[in-house]
Design a protein around this motif. Structure first.
Motif, PDB file in Angstrom:
ATOM      1  N   LEU A  37      66.762  20.724   0.208  1.00 21.05           N
ATOM      2  CA  LEU A  37      67.612  19.389   0.250  1.00 21.05           C
ATOM      3  C   LEU A  37      67.291  19.796   2.938  1.00 21.05           C
ATOM      4  O   LEU A  37      67.219  18.672   3.066  1.00 21.05           O
ATOM      5  CB  LEU A  37      69.353  19.684   0.511  1.00 21.05           C
ATOM      6  CG  LEU A  37      69.717  18.105   0.921  1.00 21.05           C
ATOM      7  CD1 LEU A  37      68.976  16.902  -0.017  1.00 21.05           C
ATOM      8  CD2 LEU A  37      71.377  18.370   1.067  1.00 21.05           C
ATOM      9  N   ARG A  38      68.063  21.001   3.238  1.00 17.66           N
ATOM     10  CA  ARG A  38      68.076  21.276   4.797  1.00 17.66           C
ATOM     11  C   ARG A  38      65.944  20.876   4.710  1.00 17.66           C
ATOM     12  O   ARG A  38      65.532  19.853   5.808  1.00 17.66           O
ATOM     13  CB  ARG A  38      67.930  21.763   5.016  1.00 17.66           C
ATOM     14  CG  ARG A  38      69.686  22.118   5.331  1.00 17.66           C
ATOM     15  CD  ARG A  38      69.861  20.672   5.549  1.00 17.66           C
ATOM     16  NE  ARG A  38      71.389  20.574   5.979  1.00 17.66           N
ATOM     17  CZ  ARG A  38      72.458  19.249   6.120  1.00 17.66           C
ATOM     18  NH1 ARG A  38      71.368  18.059   6.525  1.00 17.66           N
ATOM     19  NH2 ARG A  38      73.376  19.747   6.866  1.00 17.66           N
ATOM     20  N   THR A  39      64.774  21.638   3.108  1.00 19.78           N
ATOM     21  CA  THR A  39      63.496  21.217   4.610  1.00 19.78           C
ATOM     22  C   THR A  39      63.084  20.137   4.422  1.00 19.78           C
ATOM     23  O   THR A  39      62.102  20.020   5.115  1.00 19.78           O
ATOM     24  CB  THR A  39      63.040  22.629   3.558  1.00 19.78           C
ATOM     25  OG1 THR A  39      63.770  23.944   3.767  1.00 19.78           O
ATOM     26  CG2 THR A  39      61.537  22.584   4.242  1.00 19.78           C
ATOM     27  N   LEU A 135      66.871  18.247  12.684  1.00 25.12           N
ATOM     28  CA  LEU A 135      66.181  19.193  11.751  1.00 25.12           C
ATOM     29  C   LEU A 135      65.062  18.419  11.900  1.00 25.12           C
ATOM     30  O   LEU A 135      63.931  19.110  12.124  1.00 25.12           O
ATOM     31  CB  LEU A 135      66.569  19.646  10.353  1.00 25.12           C
ATOM     32  CG  LEU A 135      68.007  21.138  10.737  1.00 25.12           C
ATOM     33  CD1 LEU A 135      68.057  21.109   8.852  1.00 25.12           C
ATOM     34  CD2 LEU A 135      67.633  22.079  10.703  1.00 25.12           C
ATOM     35  N   ASN A 136      64.789  16.938  10.893  1.00 23.41           N
ATOM     36  CA  ASN A 136      63.652  16.556  10.856  1.00 23.41           C
ATOM     37  C   ASN A 136      62.823  16.983  11.878  1.00 23.41           C
ATOM     38  O   ASN A 136      61.196  16.619  12.252  1.00 23.41           O
ATOM     39  CB  ASN A 136      63.812  14.798  10.495  1.00 23.41           C
ATOM     40  CG  ASN A 136      64.863  14.856   8.538  1.00 23.41           C
ATOM     41  OD1 ASN A 136      63.966  16.818   8.506  1.00 23.41           O
ATOM     42  ND2 ASN A 136      64.753  13.941   8.620  1.00 23.41           N
ATOM     43  N   ALA A 137      63.262  16.032  13.202  1.00 21.29           N
ATOM     44  CA  ALA A 137      62.591  16.292  14.923  1.00 21.29           C
ATOM     45  C   ALA A 137      61.833  17.851  14.524  1.00 21.29           C
ATOM     46  O   ALA A 137      61.338  17.656  15.566  1.00 21.29           O
ATOM     47  CB  ALA A 137      63.399  15.937  15.766  1.00 21.29           C
ATOM     48  N   LEU A 138      62.230  18.895  14.006  1.00 23.67           N
ATOM     49  CA  LEU A 138      61.467  20.069  14.848  1.00 23.67           C
ATOM     50  C   LEU A 138      60.639  20.558  13.744  1.00 23.67           C
ATOM     51  O   LEU A 138      60.341  19.437  13.303  1.00 23.67           O
ATOM     52  CB  LEU A 138      62.448  21.112  14.297  1.00 23.67           C
ATOM     53  CG  LEU A 138      63.809  21.267  14.872  1.00 23.67           C
ATOM     54  CD1 LEU A 138      64.971  22.818  14.624  1.00 23.67           C
ATOM     55  CD2 LEU A 138      64.110  21.783  16.979  1.00 23.67           C
ATOM     56  N   PRO A 139      59.857  20.971  14.424  1.00 22.64           N
ATOM     57  CA  PRO A 139      58.528  21.290  13.810  1.00 22.64           C
ATOM     58  C   PRO A 139      58.265  22.159  13.051  1.00 22.64           C
ATOM     59  O   PRO A 139      60.015  22.756  13.200  1.00 22.64           O
ATOM     60  CB  PRO A 139      57.758  22.355  15.134  1.00 22.64           C
ATOM     61  CG  PRO A 139      58.331  22.009  16.407  1.00 22.64           C
ATOM     62  CD  PRO A 139      59.524  21.700  16.017  1.00 22.64           C
ATOM     63  N   ARG A 143      62.157  24.801  11.915  1.00 23.64           N
ATOM     64  CA  ARG A 143      62.678  24.717  10.707  1.00 23.64           C
ATOM     65  C   ARG A 143      63.851  24.997   9.514  1.00 23.64           C
ATOM     66  O   ARG A 143      64.386  25.618   9.510  1.00 23.64           O
ATOM     67  CB  ARG A 143      62.592  23.127  10.319  1.00 23.64           C
ATOM     68  CG  ARG A 143      63.323  22.564   9.749  1.00 23.64           C
ATOM     69  CD  ARG A 143      63.155  21.229   8.831  1.00 23.64           C
ATOM     70  NE  ARG A 143      61.802  20.790   9.697  1.00 23.64           N
ATOM     71  CZ  ARG A 143      60.498  20.280   8.552  1.00 23.64           C
ATOM     72  NH1 ARG A 143      60.453  20.409   7.613  1.00 23.64           N
ATOM     73  NH2 ARG A 143      59.960  19.163   9.094  1.00 23.64           N
ATOM     74  N   THR A 144      62.493  25.637   8.924  1.00 25.87           N
ATOM     75  CA  THR A 144      62.117  26.761   8.279  1.00 25.87           C
ATOM     76  C   THR A 144      63.635  27.846   8.752  1.00 25.87           C
ATOM     77  O   THR A 144      64.064  28.696   7.811  1.00 25.87           O
ATOM     78  CB  THR A 144      61.272  26.990   7.641  1.00 25.87           C
ATOM     79  OG1 THR A 144      59.929  25.741   7.702  1.00 25.87           O
ATOM     80  CG2 THR A 144      61.414  27.617   6.163  1.00 25.87           C
ATOM     81  N   ILE A 145      63.175  28.227   9.861  1.00 27.90           N
ATOM     82  CA  ILE A 145      63.665  29.996  10.416  1.00 27.90           C
ATOM     83  C   ILE A 145      65.267  29.389  10.668  1.00 27.90           C
ATOM     84  O   ILE A 145      65.951  30.348  10.759  1.00 27.90           O
ATOM     85  CB  ILE A 145      62.906  30.415  11.721  1.00 27.90           C
ATOM     86  CG1 ILE A 145      61.384  30.370  11.727  1.00 27.90           C
ATOM     87  CG2 ILE A 145      64.022  30.983  12.567  1.00 27.90           C
ATOM     88  CD1 ILE A 145      61.104  31.388  12.888  1.00 27.90           C
ATOM     89  N   ARG A 178      66.987  26.354  17.576  1.00 30.51           N
ATOM     90  CA  ARG A 178      69.308  26.369  17.986  1.00 30.51           C
ATOM     91  C   ARG A 178      68.894  25.196  19.331  1.00 30.51           C
ATOM     92  O   ARG A 178      70.013  25.009  18.929  1.00 30.51           O
ATOM     93  CB  ARG A 178      69.477  27.349  17.772  1.00 30.51           C
ATOM     94  CG  ARG A 178      71.020  27.758  17.784  1.00 30.51           C
ATOM     95  CD  ARG A 178      71.476  29.075  18.089  1.00 30.51           C
ATOM     96  NE  ARG A 178      71.985  29.416  16.647  1.00 30.51           N
ATOM     97  CZ  ARG A 178      71.932  30.649  16.457  1.00 30.51           C
ATOM     98  NH1 ARG A 178      71.186  31.900  17.212  1.00 30.51           N
ATOM     99  NH2 ARG A 178      71.800  31.561  15.255  1.00 30.51           N
ATOM    100  N   SER A 179      68.254  25.438  20.173  1.00 28.15           N
ATOM    101  CA  SER A 179      68.006  25.080  21.073  1.00 28.15           C
ATOM    102  C   SER A 179      68.068  23.397  21.391  1.00 28.15           C
ATOM    103  O   SER A 179      68.709  23.272  21.218  1.00 28.15           O
ATOM    104  CB  SER A 179      67.822  25.769  22.125  1.00 28.15           C
ATOM    105  OG  SER A 179      68.070  25.660  24.141  1.00 28.15           O
TER     106      SER A 179
END
Lengths: 205, 250
Positions: A37-39, A135-139, A143-145, A178-179
């Motif tokens: 779901l998060r991915t 999360l979606n805004a992260l590469p 995100r996965t990490i 995280r940052s």
């Protein structure tokens, strides 16, 4: 399920007892579903992809050798399936329509939880969407990490194993992810201090 | 956003990824740097946010997964009659490859059975495996039905199939990427051992194409064999009977 019990179940499945696999599905369904779901960002795809992950796990359980944890092996499978899914059609993870639709959210969202009153459920749904947007805004590689760390509690070494990355790479990407997510949520006022103290009292995990 | 050189240490501290000394240093820093202390709390909040917003999987998720698995399980069992119809090619290529491989093994195992395993006879058998493996990629062919038939009719009954399932798995491990480490190590040791011995040359019983070898997955020790052709696993019960029927040996 202790690790010993888990090993016994795995052995049974490997010896041809398909029904024994259900214990593993039950034990890991929440983790696997949330990882998916998060991915990918929406519940429909997440349900399909986590189902696919369990099916593949079952089909290839003969190759599970027990030299890593079963969870690590399973999350690796799940992560690969989700990433393939996103890459196959050049998709971006989404915040699903049901998640976006303010009118229907209370009944649509599956975060509703009896431990919380309706107002809190509403707030949690809001936050869930906010986390997803962040999360979606992260590469993808960030995100996965972050998901593996925050949601599944994987150690850096285990994340490295799941994603075929050096531990040093995990370390630096995780910190940046995280940052960034932290700043993203703060910007929209979605990382309130009060939220944290409130749920602490509520005895949430 | 705070901009302290310790910020990454704070993140590592939260994840329990710092050694004792580094952890103490980072904790000491937290007591003196307000920016980092605040950041640490934000990171904690973020972690809590993840766990508190975890969703429940769809209702009956486990049931639906199991229903699909059990349905697939049913399809996997290959009826003997169906096997006969299609014989030789296409969908059963993996099965034939398996049969070919088995024939080699059965030959080896039954020889061992007859001579009772002295060191000499074992290494001879090992050599035969090596020879077969090496010869395999040279010719492109489907398994030679006649050779198989010969081996099977000669040796299948004599060989105590159930007796040496571990041996099977070990021998199979040689050509199989997914066998467990121990087995692979064991078979490697056996093969190495075999090549170093001065044993007579053995004729390969049959050959497999590389692709055919890849399709073989494993024998689980219960008279059941799994093969894989791309996506599908085939599960064949009563292995010996199935093979005999498939090769028209009845």
């Amino acid at each position: 399920m202790t690790r010993e019990e888990e090993s016994a179940v795995i052995l049974k499945v490997q010896q041809g007892d398909a029904n024994a696999f259900e214990a593993l599905v039950t034990a890991y369904q929440k983790q696997v579903y949330n990882l998916a779901l998060r991915t990918v960002g929406n519940p429909e795809d997440a349900a399909d992809l986590s189902q696919e992950a369990f099916l593949r796990a079952y089909r290839s359980i003969g190759s599970f050798r027990g030299d890593s944890k079963f969870s690590v092996w399973l999350y690796r499978l799940t992560t690969n399936i989700c990433i393939d899914f996103l890459r196959s059609k050049g998709r971006k993870p989404t915040v699903s329509l049901t998640m976006e639709n303010d009118d229907e959210e209370v009944q649509e969202l599956d975060v509703a939880d009896d431990r919380f009153d309706p107002e809190e459920n509403f707030q949690r749904a809001e936050l869930q969407r906010a986390v997803q947007r962040g999360l979606n805004a992260l590469p993808e590689e960030f995100r996965t990490i972050l998901i593996l760390r925050e949601l599944e509690g994987m150690s850096y070494a285990e994340i490295g194993e799941i994603l075929n990355l050096e531990e040093g790479t995990v370390k630096s990407r995780l910190f940046r992810a995280r940052s960034r997510l932290c700043d993203f949520l703060k910007q929209d006022g979605n990382l309130p201090d009060s939220y944290a103290s409130k749920t602490r009292k509520g005895g949430a995990k | 956003m705070p901009n302290c050189q310790y910020e990454q240490q704070i993140s590592l501290l939260l994840d329990g990824e710092l050694s004792g000394r580094d952890a103490s240093l980072a904790e000491a820093h937290l007591r003196t740097c307000a920016d980092c202390a605040k950041r640490y709390e934000e990171y904690q909040n973020l972690s809590r946010l993840f766990s508190d917003t975890m969703a429940e999987p769809p209702k009956d998720f486990a049931k639906s997964v199991m229903a699909q698995i059990l349905a697939e399980e049913k399809e996997k069992v290959v009826p003997i009659a169906e096997g006969k119809k299609k014989k030789k090619k296409s969908a059963f290529a993996p099965l034939l490859a398996t049969a070919a491989m088995l024939a080699v093994i059965i030959g080896v195992v039954s020889m061992a059975g007859r001579n009772l395993p002295t060191e000499a006879s074992l290494s001879q058998n090992r050599t035969q495996i090596v020879e077969t493996q090496q010869a395999a990629p040279a010719e492109e062919s489907e398994p030679d039905g006649e050779a198989l038939a010969a081996v099977l009719s000669d040796d299948l009954d004599a060989a105590d199939v159930s007796m040496d399932t571990e041996g099977f798995a070990a021998v199979l491990g040689a050509g199989v990427p997914q066998s467990d480490d121990e087995t692979t190590a064991e078979i490697r040791a056996l093969l190495k051992d075999g090549t170093e011995t001065d044993a007579p040359e053995a004729e390969p019983v049959c050959t497999l194409t590389d692709q055919e070898k890849e399709t073989l997955v494993w024998i689980d020790g219960e008279d059941v064999i799994y093969t894989e052709d791309g996506e599908h696993f085939l599960r064949i019960e009563n292995l010996a009977d199935t093979l005999k029927a498939l090769l028209d040996l009845d």
